[in-house]
Scaffold this active site. Structure first.
Site, PDB file in Angstrom:
ATOM      1  N   TYR A 107       0.871  -1.177   0.000  1.00 13.38           N
ATOM      2  CA  TYR A 107       0.000   0.000   0.000  1.00 13.38           C
ATOM      3  C   TYR A 107       0.907   1.226   0.000  1.00 13.38           C
ATOM      4  CZ  TYR A 107      -3.419   3.493   1.612  1.00 13.38           C
ATOM      5  OH  TYR A 107      -4.203   4.611   1.723  1.00 13.38           O
ATOM      6  N   ASP A 150      -2.350  -1.514  -3.907  1.00 15.53           N
ATOM      7  CA  ASP A 150      -2.699  -0.149  -4.263  1.00 15.53           C
ATOM      8  C   ASP A 150      -1.386   0.626  -4.302  1.00 15.53           C
ATOM      9  OD1 ASP A 150      -3.545   2.427  -4.531  1.00 15.53           O
ATOM     10  OD2 ASP A 150      -4.735   2.485  -2.692  1.00 15.53           O
ATOM     11  N   HIS A 253     -12.332   1.627  -4.425  1.00 11.56           N
ATOM     12  CA  HIS A 253     -11.541   0.790  -5.328  1.00 11.56           C
ATOM     13  C   HIS A 253     -12.319  -0.467  -5.701  1.00 11.56           C
ATOM     14  CE1 HIS A 253      -7.432   2.633  -4.592  1.00 11.56           C
ATOM     15  NE2 HIS A 253      -8.138   3.149  -3.591  1.00 11.56           N
TER      16      HIS A 253
END
Length: 262
Positions: A107, A150, A253
């Site tokens: 992330y 991500d 998302h």
């Protein structure tokens, strides 16, 4: 051994446990990598996940922010966790599946609103984090590995709704795209999603701010699945599960899927 993997910024695993369970029940990926769990590890609601066969988890967590977890139906052991840029954030976890494949779940910092590290500390942290990823993978060349998460950068012109309008917007600026490219080049990571879907607009994130996100379709492809070149040819079946963005109390998302025959 064939397996399917999904990556999803869930924006609070506890708040959105119902849609995680929905995904696991309906799509049944063998491995699910979650980001922005916003939970200490011991508060992740594993009971429901275990009931669906996801009995293995490796994770790093913190209260209210960040957090990464890998849920798996395949036996898996934790291998490492990095704190690039020394931020003290729960932004990476890696686990090795019983077939020897290592899965890295990242992330990357979002970077704030201004694409200038002189006035925006968060943007500097993002660039430093990416530099840490680059340096690590250039020294310790991974093999038989998958990197997902991500990454908070949409690198290609067709990864955003308007290349021209987003050139100065954090997530699509040239300096970020170059930094992500350096991470990719450091280990020869192959973008599996774009290997499978080489052309056309493709997004995995749509802002909550849009009244009708689907009609506006002002998306960005921030979520990625990469693999080392020794196994990249085994990757196939990539897709973005856009429908999940429209589920009840959704993340902003959508999950990204890929399958591997190894």
């Amino acid at each position: 051994m064939s397996f399917t993997l999904a990556t999803w910024n869930i924006n609070s695993v506890r708040l959105r446990e119902p849609i995680v369970l929905k995904l696991l029940e309906e799509e049944a990926p063998d491995v699910l990598c979650l980001q922005e769990c916003k939970s200490p590890v011991d508060k992740i609601p594993m009971e429901g996940f275990k009931a669906l066969g996801y009995t293995h988890m490796v994770a790093r967590g913190q209260k209210g922010y960040n957090g990464v977890a890998i849920l798996s139906r395949i036996p898996m052991v934790e291998t490492e966790s990095f704190d690039f840029a020394d931020l003290g954030h729960a932004r990476h976890i890696a686990g090795q599946l019983e077939n020897g494949v290592t899965v890295h779940n990242f992330y990357v910092p979002a970077g704030g609103d201004v694409a200038d590290r002189e006035v925006n500390e968060k943007f500097g942290q993002k660039l430093d984090y990416l530099a840490g990823m680059r340096d690590h993978f250039s020294k310790a060349k991974p093999q038989k590995s998958i990197l997902v998460g991500d990454l908070n950068i949409a690198p290609r012109e067709d990864d955003v709704w308007s290349h021209k309008q987003l050139l100065k917007v954090v997530s699509h600026t040239p300096i970020e795209v170059e930094a992500l490219g350096d991470v990719q080049d450091a280990a020869g990571w192959v973008d599996i999603t774009r290997q499978d879907i080489p052309e056309g607009q493709l997004y995995s994130w749509w802002s909550y701010r849009a009244k009708d996100w689907n009609a506006a379709d002002k998306g960005r492809r921030l979520d990625h699945v990469w693999a080392t070149s020794d196994i990249s040819n085994a990757g196939h079946g990539s897709r973005v599960m856009r429908d999940a963005r429209g589920w009840e109390k959704p993340s902003d998302h959508a999950p990204v899927f890929a399958s591997f025959d190894l």
